[in-house]
Design a protein around this motif. Structure first.
Motif, PDB file in Angstrom:
ATOM      1  N   ARG A 240       0.829  -1.211   0.000  1.00  0.00           N
ATOM      2  CA  ARG A 240       0.000   0.000   0.000  1.00  0.00           C
ATOM      3  C   ARG A 240       0.862   1.259   0.000  1.00  0.00           C
ATOM      4  O   ARG A 240       1.909   1.323   0.656  1.00  0.00           O
ATOM      5  N   ASP A 241       0.417   2.280  -0.729  1.00  0.00           N
ATOM      6  CA  ASP A 241       1.095   3.573  -0.702  1.00  0.00           C
ATOM      7  C   ASP A 241       1.099   4.122   0.720  1.00  0.00           C
ATOM      8  O   ASP A 241       0.113   3.981   1.459  1.00  0.00           O
ATOM      9  N   GLY A 242       2.203   4.759   1.104  1.00  0.00           N
ATOM     10  CA  GLY A 242       2.316   5.319   2.438  1.00  0.00           C
ATOM     11  C   GLY A 242       2.863   4.351   3.465  1.00  0.00           C
ATOM     12  O   GLY A 242       2.972   4.707   4.643  1.00  0.00           O
ATOM     13  N   TRP A 243       3.222   3.149   3.032  1.00  0.00           N
ATOM     14  CA  TRP A 243       3.814   2.144   3.913  1.00  0.00           C
ATOM     15  C   TRP A 243       5.122   1.663   3.287  1.00  0.00           C
ATOM     16  O   TRP A 243       5.257   1.611   2.061  1.00  0.00           O
ATOM     17  N   THR A 244       6.066   1.307   4.133  1.00  0.00           N
ATOM     18  CA  THR A 244       7.331   0.722   3.691  1.00  0.00           C
ATOM     19  C   THR A 244       7.457  -0.662   4.307  1.00  0.00           C
ATOM     20  O   THR A 244       7.188  -0.835   5.508  1.00  0.00           O
ATOM     21  N   THR A 245       7.872  -1.638   3.504  1.00  0.00           N
ATOM     22  CA  THR A 245       7.869  -3.036   3.937  1.00  0.00           C
ATOM     23  C   THR A 245       9.252  -3.654   3.836  1.00  0.00           C
ATOM     24  O   THR A 245       9.983  -3.423   2.868  1.00  0.00           O
ATOM     25  N   ILE A 246       9.601  -4.441   4.845  1.00  0.00           N
ATOM     26  CA  ILE A 246      10.756  -5.332   4.799  1.00  0.00           C
ATOM     27  C   ILE A 246      10.233  -6.752   4.883  1.00  0.00           C
ATOM     28  O   ILE A 246       9.135  -6.994   5.413  1.00  0.00           O
ATOM     29  N   CYS A 247      10.981  -7.708   4.361  1.00  0.00           N
ATOM     30  CA  CYS A 247      10.475  -9.081   4.384  1.00  0.00           C
ATOM     31  C   CYS A 247      11.618 -10.072   4.283  1.00  0.00           C
ATOM     32  O   CYS A 247      12.749  -9.721   3.928  1.00  0.00           O
ATOM     33  N   GLY A 248      11.307 -11.319   4.589  1.00  0.00           N
ATOM     34  CA  GLY A 248      12.295 -12.383   4.503  1.00  0.00           C
ATOM     35  C   GLY A 248      11.624 -13.742   4.598  1.00  0.00           C
ATOM     36  O   GLY A 248      10.397 -13.849   4.731  1.00  0.00           O
ATOM     37  N   LEU A 249      12.413 -14.780   4.526  1.00  0.00           N
ATOM     38  CA  LEU A 249      11.923 -16.158   4.594  1.00  0.00           C
ATOM     39  C   LEU A 249      12.961 -17.017   5.292  1.00  0.00           C
ATOM     40  O   LEU A 249      14.145 -16.974   4.957  1.00  0.00           O
TER      41      LEU A 249
ATOM     42  N   ASP B  28       4.120   2.687   8.847  1.00  0.00           N
ATOM     43  CA  ASP B  28       3.586   3.923   8.291  1.00  0.00           C
ATOM     44  C   ASP B  28       4.337   5.148   8.811  1.00  0.00           C
ATOM     45  O   ASP B  28       3.826   6.263   8.748  1.00  0.00           O
ATOM     46  N   PHE B  29       5.549   4.969   9.308  1.00  0.00           N
ATOM     47  CA  PHE B  29       6.362   6.074   9.818  1.00  0.00           C
ATOM     48  C   PHE B  29       7.781   5.943   9.259  1.00  0.00           C
ATOM     49  O   PHE B  29       8.234   4.841   8.934  1.00  0.00           O
ATOM     50  N   ALA B  30       8.462   7.070   9.146  1.00  0.00           N
ATOM     51  CA  ALA B  30       9.842   7.094   8.622  1.00  0.00           C
ATOM     52  C   ALA B  30       9.950   6.251   7.364  1.00  0.00           C
ATOM     53  O   ALA B  30      10.919   5.505   7.172  1.00  0.00           O
ATOM     54  N   THR B  31       8.965   6.395   6.493  1.00  0.00           N
ATOM     55  CA  THR B  31       8.876   5.495   5.339  1.00  0.00           C
ATOM     56  C   THR B  31      10.013   5.676   4.345  1.00  0.00           C
ATOM     57  O   THR B  31      10.299   4.760   3.568  1.00  0.00           O
ATOM     58  N   ASP B  32      10.648   6.850   4.332  1.00  0.00           N
ATOM     59  CA  ASP B  32      11.735   7.099   3.392  1.00  0.00           C
ATOM     60  C   ASP B  32      13.121   7.044   4.048  1.00  0.00           C
ATOM     61  O   ASP B  32      14.115   7.395   3.408  1.00  0.00           O
ATOM     62  N   ASP B  33      13.162   6.632   5.293  1.00  0.00           N
ATOM     63  CA  ASP B  33      14.422   6.619   6.038  1.00  0.00           C
ATOM     64  C   ASP B  33      15.082   5.246   5.899  1.00  0.00           C
ATOM     65  O   ASP B  33      14.652   4.270   6.526  1.00  0.00           O
ATOM     66  N   GLN B  34      16.131   5.181   5.087  1.00  0.00           N
ATOM     67  CA  GLN B  34      16.784   3.898   4.835  1.00  0.00           C
ATOM     68  C   GLN B  34      17.457   3.349   6.083  1.00  0.00           C
ATOM     69  O   GLN B  34      17.536   2.123   6.269  1.00  0.00           O
ATOM     70  N   GLN B  35      17.937   4.224   6.961  1.00  0.00           N
ATOM     71  CA  GLN B  35      18.551   3.749   8.197  1.00  0.00           C
ATOM     72  C   GLN B  35      17.533   3.022   9.066  1.00  0.00           C
ATOM     73  O   GLN B  35      17.839   1.986   9.670  1.00  0.00           O
ATOM     74  N   VAL B  36      16.306   3.556   9.137  1.00  0.00           N
ATOM     75  CA  VAL B  36      15.249   2.876   9.894  1.00  0.00           C
ATOM     76  C   VAL B  36      14.915   1.547   9.237  1.00  0.00           C
ATOM     77  O   VAL B  36      14.747   0.517   9.914  1.00  0.00           O
ATOM     78  N   THR B  37      14.831   1.545   7.919  1.00  0.00           N
ATOM     79  CA  THR B  37      14.543   0.296   7.201  1.00  0.00           C
ATOM     80  C   THR B  37      15.603  -0.754   7.489  1.00  0.00           C
ATOM     81  O   THR B  37      15.283  -1.913   7.801  1.00  0.00           O
ATOM     82  N   ASP B  38      16.861  -0.359   7.418  1.00  0.00           N
ATOM     83  CA  ASP B  38      17.957  -1.310   7.669  1.00  0.00           C
ATOM     84  C   ASP B  38      17.934  -1.807   9.109  1.00  0.00           C
ATOM     85  O   ASP B  38      18.148  -3.008   9.372  1.00  0.00           O
ATOM     86  N   PHE B  39      17.673  -0.896  10.041  1.00  0.00           N
ATOM     87  CA  PHE B  39      17.624  -1.289  11.449  1.00  0.00           C
ATOM     88  C   PHE B  39      16.498  -2.285  11.703  1.00  0.00           C
ATOM     89  O   PHE B  39      16.702  -3.312  12.370  1.00  0.00           O
ATOM     90  N   LEU B  40      15.312  -1.991  11.174  1.00  0.00           N
ATOM     91  CA  LEU B  40      14.180  -2.882  11.409  1.00  0.00           C
ATOM     92  C   LEU B  40      14.392  -4.239  10.746  1.00  0.00           C
ATOM     93  O   LEU B  40      14.010  -5.280  11.305  1.00  0.00           O
ATOM     94  N   TYR B  41      15.012  -4.241   9.576  1.00  0.00           N
ATOM     95  CA  TYR B  41      15.293  -5.533   8.932  1.00  0.00           C
ATOM     96  C   TYR B  41      16.232  -6.362   9.794  1.00  0.00           C
ATOM     97  O   TYR B  41      15.967  -7.549  10.057  1.00  0.00           O
ATOM     98  N   THR B  42      17.327  -5.761  10.232  1.00  0.00           N
ATOM     99  CA  THR B  42      18.297  -6.496  11.040  1.00  0.00           C
ATOM    100  C   THR B  42      17.682  -6.979  12.343  1.00  0.00           C
ATOM    101  O   THR B  42      17.866  -8.138  12.755  1.00  0.00           O
ATOM    102  N   SER B  43      16.908  -6.112  12.991  1.00  0.00           N
ATOM    103  CA  SER B  43      16.295  -6.476  14.268  1.00  0.00           C
ATOM    104  C   SER B  43      15.263  -7.577  14.100  1.00  0.00           C
ATOM    105  O   SER B  43      15.237  -8.549  14.866  1.00  0.00           O
ATOM    106  N   ASN B  44      14.406  -7.430  13.092  1.00  0.00           N
ATOM    107  CA  ASN B  44      13.356  -8.437  12.930  1.00  0.00           C
ATOM    108  C   ASN B  44      13.940  -9.769  12.476  1.00  0.00           C
ATOM    109  O   ASN B  44      13.476 -10.841  12.903  1.00  0.00           O
TER     110      ASN B  44
END
Length: 357
Positions: A132-141, A284-300
């Motif tokens: 969905r627009d306005g959301w940023t997603t990380i994923c894995g398997l 739905d927050f910090a959607t364009d912040d790559q540092q947040v994306t990287d942090f959440l991916y590593t943590s999750n």
């Protein structure tokens, strides 16, 4: 423990995994091969040549969406029909491999393993936040060497966050707070909620949202057995509650001032004793912040791997008990009501499937 129910939709892959390269994946004990046809549609076939059982995933895809077996050259079209065999013009009437219904939706590739006549695409549960627009997603398997029921139990009881995932997403308040459980028999959904009024902010959220003080934390699970699990996670400064009538999953537009993550798992049996653990986190927050994306991916990913290690160990223990013919009386308490309800719904699905045979 629950059994594999075949007449259901299961997630087989992420859409980005399937292209013109052949992808092998075992679903419900069935070896499958996936590829994307020239028109963009995803194809799923049995991953065994009818001639000498050579894996088609180890073969090659040629122009016209045909797989040429890498052993003797038997060639199959996207329906599974054999269209060429070596050294003869006549193709045996029975020369075909099974094909499977496929639906691409919400970034997932869903496949139907059971009887085609029951494959209703409208029954596939949704996870719209993932695209969905306005959301940023990380994923894995990750594939867990443990049965489907173990992962299901794990996700339905989040009190383990306090102990297994402390320092990431767990705090003492998660295990200390009672849950409410609701079963929607008509929809085939189990809902488990834990609303915490005053909690420590775990690093997973503190480092991604910037919250530094105490928080109000909501966890609202919706599980549509056997496959799709959705956790509507809401964190906000302590004492900040959503407007009246707020529906979990509605996001910031309906609940400004809070931070929302939609945590989605697809639980797909690989075999009776292993399960594919597809995981995704949309925010739905910090959607364009790559540092947040990287942090959440590593943590999750770290949290998921903690589950993998724990469930692999539990499977080993159960398998050894079964091997020696031991008996074990399982003890369940209030925090297990969601898992027990999910088991019951899967048992109902199994009974319905058995009645059709």
């Amino acid at each position: 423990m629950t059994e594999i129910v075949r007449n259901q939709w299961y997630v087989a892959a992420y859409g980005h995994e399937v292209g013109r390269e052949l992808l092998a994946r075992t679903i419900c004990d069935e070896p499958l091969v996936f590829y994307r046809a020239e028109d963009g549609a995803v194809v799923a076939l049995a991953d065994r040549c009818i001639h000498r059982r050579y894996p088609l995933s180890e073969s090659r895809l040629v122009e016209g969406d045909r797989i040429v077996c890498g052993y003797h050259g038997f060639t199959y079209d996207r329906t599974g029909a054999c269209v060429a065999v070596p050294a003869q013009q006549r193709i045996p009437r029975s020369a075909r491999v099974a094909s499977y219904p496929v639906v691409e939706q919400d970034s997932f590739i869903w496949v139907w393993i059971g009887d085609r006549e029951y494959a209703d695409a409208a029954a596939i549960p949704r996870a719209p936040w993932l695209t969905r627009d306005g959301w940023t997603t990380i994923c894995g398997l990750e594939t867990i060497q443990g049965r489907h029921a173990l992962l299901m139990d794990n996700l339905m009881d989040l009190s383990h966050e306090t102990y297994l995932h402390g320092g990431y997403i767990g705090t003492p308040e998660v295990a200390e707070t009672p849950i409410t459980t609701e079963v929607d028999e008509a929809a085939g959904v189990v809902r488990v909620s834990r609303h915490i009024d005053d909690a420590e902010c775990p690093p997973f959220y503190a480092n991604s949202t910037g919250l530094t003080g105490r928080i109000t934390r909501w966890q609202d699970i919706e599980f549509a057995p056997p496959c799709l699990y959705r956790l509507h996670s809401r964190v906000a400064p302590q004492g900040h509650y959503p407007p009246e009538g707020y529906v979990p999953g509605a996001g910031a537009a309906a609940d400004p001032g809070a931070f929302h993550t939609e945590i989605v798992y697809a639980l797909t049996p690989e075999t009776e004793h292993s399960v594919h653990d597809f995981w995704a986190v949309a925010r739905d927050f910090a959607t364009d912040d790559q540092q947040v994306t990287d942090f959440l991916y590593t943590s999750n990913h770290t949290v998921v791997m903690q589950d993998v290690v724990a469930l692999n160990l539990v499977e080993q223990v159960i398998a050894e008990e079964e091997r020696v013919g031991g008996t074990y009386q399982e003890l369940s308490i209030n925090i297990d009501t969601g898992a027990l309800a999910a088991r019951r719904l899967i048992a109902n699905l199994a009974r319905t499937e058995a009645s059709r045979t």
